[in-house]
Scaffold this motif. Sequence first.
Motif, PDB file in Angstrom:
ATOM      1  N   ILE A 103     -27.247 -62.546 -14.922  1.00 18.54           N
ATOM      2  CA  ILE A 103     -28.415 -63.419 -15.900  1.00 18.54           C
ATOM      3  C   ILE A 103     -28.757 -64.595 -14.881  1.00 18.54           C
ATOM      4  N   ILE A 104     -28.186 -65.309 -14.009  1.00 15.95           N
ATOM      5  CA  ILE A 104     -28.264 -66.683 -12.938  1.00 15.95           C
ATOM      6  C   ILE A 104     -29.480 -65.727 -11.681  1.00 15.95           C
ATOM      7  N   THR A 105     -29.099 -64.200 -11.480  1.00 10.00           N
ATOM      8  CA  THR A 105     -29.947 -63.502 -10.314  1.00 10.00           C
ATOM      9  C   THR A 105     -31.211 -63.338 -10.962  1.00 10.00           C
ATOM     10  N   LEU A 106     -31.517 -62.712 -12.307  1.00 10.98           N
ATOM     11  CA  LEU A 106     -32.646 -62.575 -13.209  1.00 10.98           C
ATOM     12  C   LEU A 106     -33.562 -63.546 -13.394  1.00 10.98           C
ATOM     13  N   ALA A 107     -33.330 -64.888 -13.512  1.00 11.25           N
ATOM     14  CA  ALA A 107     -33.577 -66.653 -13.921  1.00 11.25           C
ATOM     15  C   ALA A 107     -33.966 -66.574 -12.394  1.00 11.25           C
ATOM     16  N   MET A 108     -34.171 -65.968 -11.839  1.00  5.58           N
ATOM     17  CA  MET A 108     -34.509 -67.048 -10.225  1.00  5.58           C
ATOM     18  C   MET A 108     -36.752 -66.713 -10.087  1.00  5.58           C
ATOM     19  N   THR A 109     -36.161 -65.838 -10.178  1.00  8.13           N
ATOM     20  CA  THR A 109     -38.304 -65.156 -10.077  1.00  8.13           C
ATOM     21  C   THR A 109     -39.072 -66.391 -11.181  1.00  8.13           C
ATOM     22  N   PRO A 110     -38.192 -66.338 -12.967  1.00  5.64           N
ATOM     23  CA  PRO A 110     -38.881 -67.246 -13.782  1.00  5.64           C
ATOM     24  C   PRO A 110     -39.076 -68.471 -13.488  1.00  5.64           C
ATOM     25  N   LEU A 111     -37.902 -69.125 -12.733  1.00  3.61           N
ATOM     26  CA  LEU A 111     -37.845 -70.432 -12.442  1.00  3.61           C
ATOM     27  C   LEU A 111     -38.216 -70.922 -11.262  1.00  3.61           C
ATOM     28  N   GLN A 112     -38.954 -69.806 -10.335  1.00  6.17           N
ATOM     29  CA  GLN A 112     -39.945 -69.994  -9.064  1.00  6.17           C
ATOM     30  C   GLN A 112     -41.192 -70.256  -9.694  1.00  6.17           C
ATOM     31  N   LYS A 113     -41.535 -69.261 -10.582  1.00  4.22           N
ATOM     32  CA  LYS A 113     -42.541 -69.153 -11.557  1.00  4.22           C
ATOM     33  C   LYS A 113     -42.863 -70.805 -12.384  1.00  4.22           C
ATOM     34  N   PHE A 114     -42.142 -71.184 -12.767  1.00  2.48           N
ATOM     35  CA  PHE A 114     -42.010 -72.326 -14.310  1.00  2.48           C
ATOM     36  C   PHE A 114     -42.708 -73.212 -13.071  1.00  2.48           C
ATOM     37  N   THR A 115     -41.042 -73.246 -11.438  1.00  2.00           N
ATOM     38  CA  THR A 115     -41.125 -75.048 -11.319  1.00  2.00           C
ATOM     39  C   THR A 115     -42.021 -74.421 -10.467  1.00  2.00           C
ATOM     40  N   GLU A 116     -42.642 -73.249  -9.916  1.00  2.00           N
ATOM     41  CA  GLU A 116     -43.559 -73.325  -8.975  1.00  2.00           C
ATOM     42  C   GLU A 116     -43.156 -74.188  -7.451  1.00  2.00           C
ATOM     43  N   LEU A 117     -41.724 -73.475  -7.162  1.00  2.00           N
ATOM     44  CA  LEU A 117     -40.731 -74.036  -6.091  1.00  2.00           C
ATOM     45  C   LEU A 117     -40.102 -72.661  -5.523  1.00  2.00           C
ATOM     46  N   ASN A 118     -40.362 -72.313  -4.467  1.00  2.00           N
ATOM     47  CA  ASN A 118     -39.876 -71.366  -3.266  1.00  2.00           C
ATOM     48  C   ASN A 118     -38.497 -71.430  -3.608  1.00  2.00           C
ATOM     49  N   PHE A 119     -37.499 -72.390  -3.553  1.00  2.00           N
ATOM     50  CA  PHE A 119     -36.247 -72.262  -3.014  1.00  2.00           C
ATOM     51  C   PHE A 119     -35.903 -71.966  -4.225  1.00  2.00           C
ATOM     52  N   TRP A 120     -36.102 -70.718  -5.045  1.00  2.00           N
ATOM     53  CA  TRP A 120     -35.359 -70.537  -6.346  1.00  2.00           C
ATOM     54  C   TRP A 120     -34.617 -68.586  -5.870  1.00  2.00           C
ATOM     55  N   ILE A 121     -36.004 -68.749  -5.043  1.00  2.73           N
ATOM     56  CA  ILE A 121     -35.736 -67.184  -4.814  1.00  2.73           C
ATOM     57  C   ILE A 121     -34.834 -66.937  -3.576  1.00  2.73           C
ATOM     58  N   SER A 122     -34.594 -67.950  -3.272  1.00  4.25           N
ATOM     59  CA  SER A 122     -33.950 -68.123  -1.539  1.00  4.25           C
ATOM     60  C   SER A 122     -32.052 -68.287  -1.793  1.00  4.25           C
ATOM     61  N   TYR A 123     -32.022 -68.297  -3.241  1.00  6.26           N
ATOM     62  CA  TYR A 123     -30.978 -68.212  -4.144  1.00  6.26           C
ATOM     63  C   TYR A 123     -30.282 -66.882  -4.452  1.00  6.26           C
ATOM     64  N   ARG A 124     -31.272 -66.055  -4.477  1.00 12.76           N
ATOM     65  CA  ARG A 124     -31.423 -64.842  -5.594  1.00 12.76           C
ATOM     66  C   ARG A 124     -30.054 -63.539  -5.429  1.00 12.76           C
ATOM     67  N   ARG A 125     -30.578 -63.735  -3.178  1.00  8.82           N
ATOM     68  CA  ARG A 125     -30.009 -62.200  -2.856  1.00  8.82           C
ATOM     69  C   ARG A 125     -28.288 -62.761  -3.179  1.00  8.82           C
ATOM     70  N   MET A 126     -27.951 -64.004  -2.341  1.00  8.64           N
ATOM     71  CA  MET A 126     -26.534 -64.667  -2.298  1.00  8.64           C
ATOM     72  C   MET A 126     -25.901 -64.027  -3.965  1.00  8.64           C
ATOM     73  N   PHE A 127     -26.572 -65.176  -4.988  1.00  9.30           N
ATOM     74  CA  PHE A 127     -26.483 -64.531  -6.998  1.00  9.30           C
ATOM     75  C   PHE A 127     -26.267 -63.188  -7.274  1.00  9.30           C
ATOM     76  N   GLY A 128     -27.352 -61.835  -6.419  1.00 10.86           N
ATOM     77  CA  GLY A 128     -26.879 -60.586  -6.377  1.00 10.86           C
ATOM     78  C   GLY A 128     -25.857 -59.812  -6.095  1.00 10.86           C
ATOM     79  N   LEU A 129     -25.239 -60.546  -4.748  1.00 14.08           N
ATOM     80  CA  LEU A 129     -24.493 -59.607  -4.004  1.00 14.08           C
ATOM     81  C   LEU A 129     -23.324 -60.549  -4.299  1.00 14.08           C
ATOM     82  N   PHE A 130     -22.729 -61.994  -5.256  1.00 16.79           N
ATOM     83  CA  PHE A 130     -22.011 -62.180  -6.243  1.00 16.79           C
ATOM     84  C   PHE A 130     -21.815 -61.425  -7.869  1.00 16.79           C
ATOM     85  N   VAL A 131     -23.099 -61.110  -8.481  1.00 21.24           N
ATOM     86  CA  VAL A 131     -22.990 -59.524  -9.109  1.00 21.24           C
ATOM     87  C   VAL A 131     -22.526 -58.842  -8.626  1.00 21.24           C
ATOM     88  N   PHE A 132     -22.131 -58.104  -7.171  1.00 19.19           N
ATOM     89  CA  PHE A 132     -21.579 -56.757  -6.993  1.00 19.19           C
ATOM     90  C   PHE A 132     -19.950 -57.332  -6.893  1.00 19.19           C
TER      91      PHE A 132
END
Length: 189
Positions: free
Chosen positions: A50-79
């Motif tokens: 859920i956290i990983t999937l939320a990164m792109t919508p958060l980036q779009k809604f807030t117009e802040l790109n830093f969300w995407i820089s955490y997506r990979r880390m959260f995705g690896l924690f999924v694994f």
Amino acid sequence: MQKYIKIPIFFFCLLPILIIVYQIIFNQLGPEPVKKITHVTGEWTLRFIIITLAMTPLQKFTELNFWISYRRMFGLFVFFYASAHMMTYVGIDYRFDWSSIGDDIIKKKFIFAGFLAWLLLVPLALTSSKRMIRLLRDKWKKLHKLVYIISLLGIIHYLWLVKVVTVEPLIYLIIIVILLTLRVKMKFN
């Protein structure tokens, strides 16, 4: 600045497994420790999806790109948590009895869904580095869309496991459906 934020986020993401280790050491897992570890690692797998999937919508809604820089880390924690979940089942619960595990995968649909979700996570984890992104180019994006199927398989795994629909898996289902719907809407806007 983001580099300094990633370090505490990384350790915060490790907190659930550190709590489990603490509970193992001090014998605080209750009467069914394997069931507790399996449940906790499974829930954290869904939470990190859920956290990983939320990164792109958060980036779009807030117009802040830093969300995407955490997506990979959260995705690896999924694994990481999905692997801990599966290894608890395979190694601790079944003690690597491959015959029984194979029977479960074939006969129990919730085990099949969970195992398939984990298998689909493997190529995502293996191709998550910057080098693999450069190497695979457009194929990388297509491959990483498997996260949508994985998220649905994860929630199906949970729903089939509990057999009786309870509030908790429904909450995860609703959140995942909302996040997937947002992604579809963003793609066509």
